[in-house]
Design an enzyme around this catalytic site. Sequence first.
Site, mmCIF file in Angstrom:
data_model
loop_
_atom_site.group_PDB
_atom_site.id
_atom_site.type_symbol
_atom_site.label_atom_id
_atom_site.label_comp_id
_atom_site.label_asym_id
_atom_site.label_seq_id
_atom_site.Cartn_x
_atom_site.Cartn_y
_atom_site.Cartn_z
ATOM 1 N N ARG A 238 36.576 31.741 32.705
ATOM 2 C CA ARG A 238 35.583 31.991 31.644
ATOM 3 C C ARG A 238 34.383 31.073 31.805
ATOM 4 O O ARG A 238 34.539 29.949 32.285
ATOM 5 C CB ARG A 238 36.175 31.666 30.268
ATOM 6 C CG ARG A 238 37.157 32.625 29.859
ATOM 7 C CD ARG A 238 37.685 32.402 28.460
ATOM 8 N NE ARG A 238 38.693 33.419 28.295
ATOM 9 C CZ ARG A 238 38.423 34.674 28.000
ATOM 10 N NH1 ARG A 238 37.193 35.049 27.747
ATOM 11 N NH2 ARG A 238 39.379 35.564 27.939
ATOM 12 N N LYS B 166 32.914 33.044 20.912
ATOM 13 C CA LYS B 166 33.130 31.941 21.858
ATOM 14 C C LYS B 166 33.063 30.581 21.175
ATOM 15 O O LYS B 166 33.815 29.669 21.502
ATOM 16 C CB LYS B 166 32.107 32.014 22.999
ATOM 17 C CG LYS B 166 32.304 30.904 23.999
ATOM 18 C CD LYS B 166 31.691 31.174 25.331
ATOM 19 C CE LYS B 166 32.663 31.836 26.241
ATOM 20 N NZ LYS B 166 32.193 32.065 27.585
ATOM 21 N N HIS C 284 34.808 25.873 43.496
ATOM 22 C CA HIS C 284 34.604 27.283 43.850
ATOM 23 C C HIS C 284 34.875 27.474 45.346
ATOM 24 O O HIS C 284 34.406 26.664 46.166
ATOM 25 C CB HIS C 284 33.177 27.705 43.499
ATOM 26 C CG HIS C 284 32.927 29.152 43.762
ATOM 27 N ND1 HIS C 284 33.408 30.153 42.930
ATOM 28 C CD2 HIS C 284 32.296 29.794 44.776
ATOM 29 C CE1 HIS C 284 33.064 31.333 43.428
ATOM 30 N NE2 HIS C 284 32.395 31.143 44.550
HETATM 31 C C1 GRF Z 1 40.660 28.231 43.564
HETATM 32 O O1 GRF Z 1 40.442 28.854 44.800
HETATM 33 C C2 GRF Z 1 39.357 27.773 42.967
HETATM 34 O O2 GRF Z 1 38.393 27.438 43.909
HETATM 35 C C3 GRF Z 1 38.910 28.986 42.188
HETATM 36 O O3 GRF Z 1 40.073 29.564 41.700
HETATM 37 C C4 GRF Z 1 41.177 29.218 42.532
HETATM 38 C C5 GRF Z 1 42.228 28.630 41.649
HETATM 39 O O4 GRF Z 1 43.442 28.441 42.322
HETATM 40 N N1 GRF Z 1 37.937 28.621 41.174
HETATM 41 P P1 GRF Z 1 44.623 27.648 41.605
HETATM 42 O O5 GRF Z 1 44.862 28.341 40.258
HETATM 43 O O6 GRF Z 1 44.193 26.233 41.425
HETATM 44 O O7 GRF Z 1 45.820 27.794 42.509
#
Ligand code: GRF
Length: 194
Positions: free
Chosen positions: A88, A62, A106
Amino acid sequence: MKRLAVFASGNGSNFEAIAKYKNEVYEVKLLICDQKDAYAFRRAERLNIPFYVVNFKDYKDKASYETEILKYLKEYEIDFIALAGYMRLIGDVLLSEYDNKIVNIHPSLLPAFPGLHAIEQAINYGVKVTGVTIHYIDEAMDRGKIIAQKSLSINNEMSIDDVEKKIHKIEHLLYKKVLEEILRGDNKDEKSID
Ligand code: GRF
């Protein structure tokens, strides 16, 4: 103007929403992706934003993977990093170089339902309220101080697809604004945007 990098692994709809947001505080200058066929690249092409694939498998660990990413971040003089669907954990190299300067979005009200398939997890659990969280990151998954949350009421008439659409709509409106606040220095840490 602060110079922002977005890290994504797939679709990139949040990347696009942030990148298209015209404001006086920041501009997206770089997209980093760990998947060579991520749809996010097509969006970057259309938006004329430089993008690079850094494939974890090409590095021995990493630290060397992140050292390669750091090279691009330096080259583009990046001030701040927004993770948007980046699959990741961030390691020591980037955490120490960008201390308190990496945030993530999230699709749940953390600390509920961290990890993969958060929307599905929330629906299966039967929660009546879910939502979106934007938080600083640390070395763990979907952990770190919460910056903003927005809730969404759901019910069992709604399919996963219905909830997903609503969550994405919230994300696309919320992330760009919260980034603007943080980078302008307006965010008072525990702000809730409702
Ligand atoms: C989103 O729902 C975000 O909250 C999560 O992954 C998804 C990514 O969607 N971490 P995108 O690739 O931006 O369309």
